[in-house]
Scaffold this active site. Sequence first.
Site, PDB file in Angstrom:
ATOM      1  N   LYS A 267       0.834  -1.213   0.000  1.00 34.77           N
ATOM      2  CA  LYS A 267       0.000   0.000   0.000  1.00 34.77           C
ATOM      3  C   LYS A 267       0.867   1.262   0.000  1.00 34.77           C
ATOM      4  O   LYS A 267       0.631   2.182  -0.771  1.00 34.77           O
ATOM      5  CB  LYS A 267      -0.888   0.053   1.265  1.00 34.77           C
ATOM      6  CG  LYS A 267      -1.850  -1.096   1.396  1.00 34.77           C
ATOM      7  CD  LYS A 267      -2.692  -0.970   2.663  1.00 34.77           C
ATOM      8  CE  LYS A 267      -1.897  -1.040   3.949  1.00 34.77           C
ATOM      9  NZ  LYS A 267      -1.228  -2.310   4.205  1.00 34.77           N
TER      10      LYS A 267
ATOM     11  N   ARG B 156      -8.986   1.217   8.824  1.00 36.51           N
ATOM     12  CA  ARG B 156      -8.644  -0.181   9.092  1.00 36.51           C
ATOM     13  C   ARG B 156      -9.781  -0.892   9.811  1.00 36.51           C
ATOM     14  O   ARG B 156      -9.657  -2.078  10.115  1.00 36.51           O
ATOM     15  CB  ARG B 156      -7.400  -0.245   9.955  1.00 36.51           C
ATOM     16  CG  ARG B 156      -6.102  -0.473   9.153  1.00 36.51           C
ATOM     17  CD  ARG B 156      -4.974  -0.578  10.154  1.00 36.51           C
ATOM     18  NE  ARG B 156      -3.802  -1.233   9.643  1.00 36.51           N
ATOM     19  CZ  ARG B 156      -2.713  -0.607   9.215  1.00 36.51           C
ATOM     20  NH1 ARG B 156      -2.676   0.692   9.154  1.00 36.51           N
ATOM     21  NH2 ARG B 156      -1.656  -1.305   8.835  1.00 36.51           N
TER      22      ARG B 156
ATOM     23  N   ARG C 228      11.557  -6.087   4.546  1.00 37.62           N
ATOM     24  CA  ARG C 228      11.317  -4.633   4.462  1.00 37.62           C
ATOM     25  C   ARG C 228      12.312  -3.890   5.343  1.00 37.62           C
ATOM     26  O   ARG C 228      12.592  -4.290   6.461  1.00 37.62           O
ATOM     27  CB  ARG C 228       9.891  -4.301   4.913  1.00 37.62           C
ATOM     28  CG  ARG C 228       9.666  -2.806   5.052  1.00 37.62           C
ATOM     29  CD  ARG C 228       8.226  -2.397   4.966  1.00 37.62           C
ATOM     30  NE  ARG C 228       7.411  -2.871   6.068  1.00 37.62           N
ATOM     31  CZ  ARG C 228       6.107  -2.638   6.166  1.00 37.62           C
ATOM     32  NH1 ARG C 228       5.471  -1.992   5.198  1.00 37.62           N
ATOM     33  NH2 ARG C 228       5.421  -3.092   7.187  1.00 37.62           N
TER      34      ARG C 228
ATOM     35  N   ARG D 191      11.552  -2.664  11.016  1.00 39.14           N
ATOM     36  CA  ARG D 191      10.585  -2.151  11.998  1.00 39.14           C
ATOM     37  C   ARG D 191      10.321  -3.197  13.076  1.00 39.14           C
ATOM     38  O   ARG D 191      10.221  -4.382  12.770  1.00 39.14           O
ATOM     39  CB  ARG D 191       9.265  -1.822  11.286  1.00 39.14           C
ATOM     40  CG  ARG D 191       9.208  -0.445  10.719  1.00 39.14           C
ATOM     41  CD  ARG D 191       8.044  -0.214   9.773  1.00 39.14           C
ATOM     42  NE  ARG D 191       6.739  -0.666  10.241  1.00 39.14           N
ATOM     43  CZ  ARG D 191       5.619  -0.515   9.530  1.00 39.14           C
ATOM     44  NH1 ARG D 191       5.658   0.083   8.351  1.00 39.14           N
ATOM     45  NH2 ARG D 191       4.485  -0.940   9.989  1.00 39.14           N
TER      46      ARG D 191
ATOM     47  N   ARG E  59      -0.467  -9.347  13.213  1.00 39.41           N
ATOM     48  CA  ARG E  59      -1.048  -8.266  12.406  1.00 39.41           C
ATOM     49  C   ARG E  59      -1.923  -8.819  11.283  1.00 39.41           C
ATOM     50  O   ARG E  59      -2.942  -8.237  10.936  1.00 39.41           O
ATOM     51  CB  ARG E  59       0.066  -7.381  11.813  1.00 39.41           C
ATOM     52  CG  ARG E  59       0.785  -6.581  12.895  1.00 39.41           C
ATOM     53  CD  ARG E  59       2.040  -5.935  12.368  1.00 39.41           C
ATOM     54  NE  ARG E  59       1.766  -4.867  11.426  1.00 39.41           N
ATOM     55  CZ  ARG E  59       2.652  -4.375  10.581  1.00 39.41           C
ATOM     56  NH1 ARG E  59       3.881  -4.862  10.547  1.00 39.41           N
ATOM     57  NH2 ARG E  59       2.327  -3.400   9.768  1.00 39.41           N
TER      58      ARG E  59
END
Length: 213
Positions: free
Chosen positions: A13, A88, A127, A160, A171
């Site tokens: 996203k 969300r 990531r 992260r 998540r």
Amino acid sequence: MKIIMLGAPGAGKGTQAKMIAEKYSIPHVSTGDIFRANIKNGTELGMEAKRYMDEGQLVPDELTVKILLDRVAQDDCKNGYVLDGFPRTIPQAQVLDEALTKLGESVDYAIDVNVPDENIVKRMGGRRACVTCGATYHIEHVPPKKEGVCDKCGSELILRDDDKPETVKKRLSVYHAQTQPLIEYYTNKGILKTVDGTVDMMDVFASIVEILG
Ligand code: ADP
Ligand code: AMP
């Protein structure tokens, strides 16, 4: 043009929202980025949000909705924006719709970047995010020119805390329970568009540009 990006954590996203923002000259508004900036600056909001983020949970609607509505009321958002990571939950979507209706406006497109769960855990482990400017990389798919260093601002790149595998699984389950119902919500409004998020990021972007025109 008001655009919402939907999709699991790590679906791409943010990657797509940044490209959309640039091409259509509208701001990229990421609630996750706003929370991370607050954490970095040690604000009260940041400390509150961090408790939830570190657990892979959603920050409560009340808090999230307020920061989002404040952000989109700013001057640079008057010609539209691309929302990344908001809404969300269904209540978040309803509050946004109500606020826009009062202004005689509405969301134009909800774009679902579709990536199966199997691909997500792999992606998130790779990531890397810049501690200063928020640019994102992937160690295999989108590597920086110099390992561990941001191409754009030269700062350090980090994994992260909430991208560690245990938190990613949490998540994903939160995504399926609380965020996925938005797909039906926007389908019913007639504005949902789905793109395949498993292909190369430039091909994902080409599909989005085809939709947005
Ligand atoms: P989200 O904002 O949905 O959480 P990101 O845009 O940060 O996801 O992307 C998650 C990770 O996957 C990042 O490391 C990013 O560089 C990488 N990525 C994004 N799009 C693609 C793609 N189409 N193919 C492979 N990797 C991608
Ligand atoms: P993101 O950068 O979009 O992956 O968001 C990182 C984390 O910030 C999420 O896992 C949530 O804990 C929190 N967050 C971001 N956006 C929202 C939102 N709209 N509602 C609730 N929590 C959010």
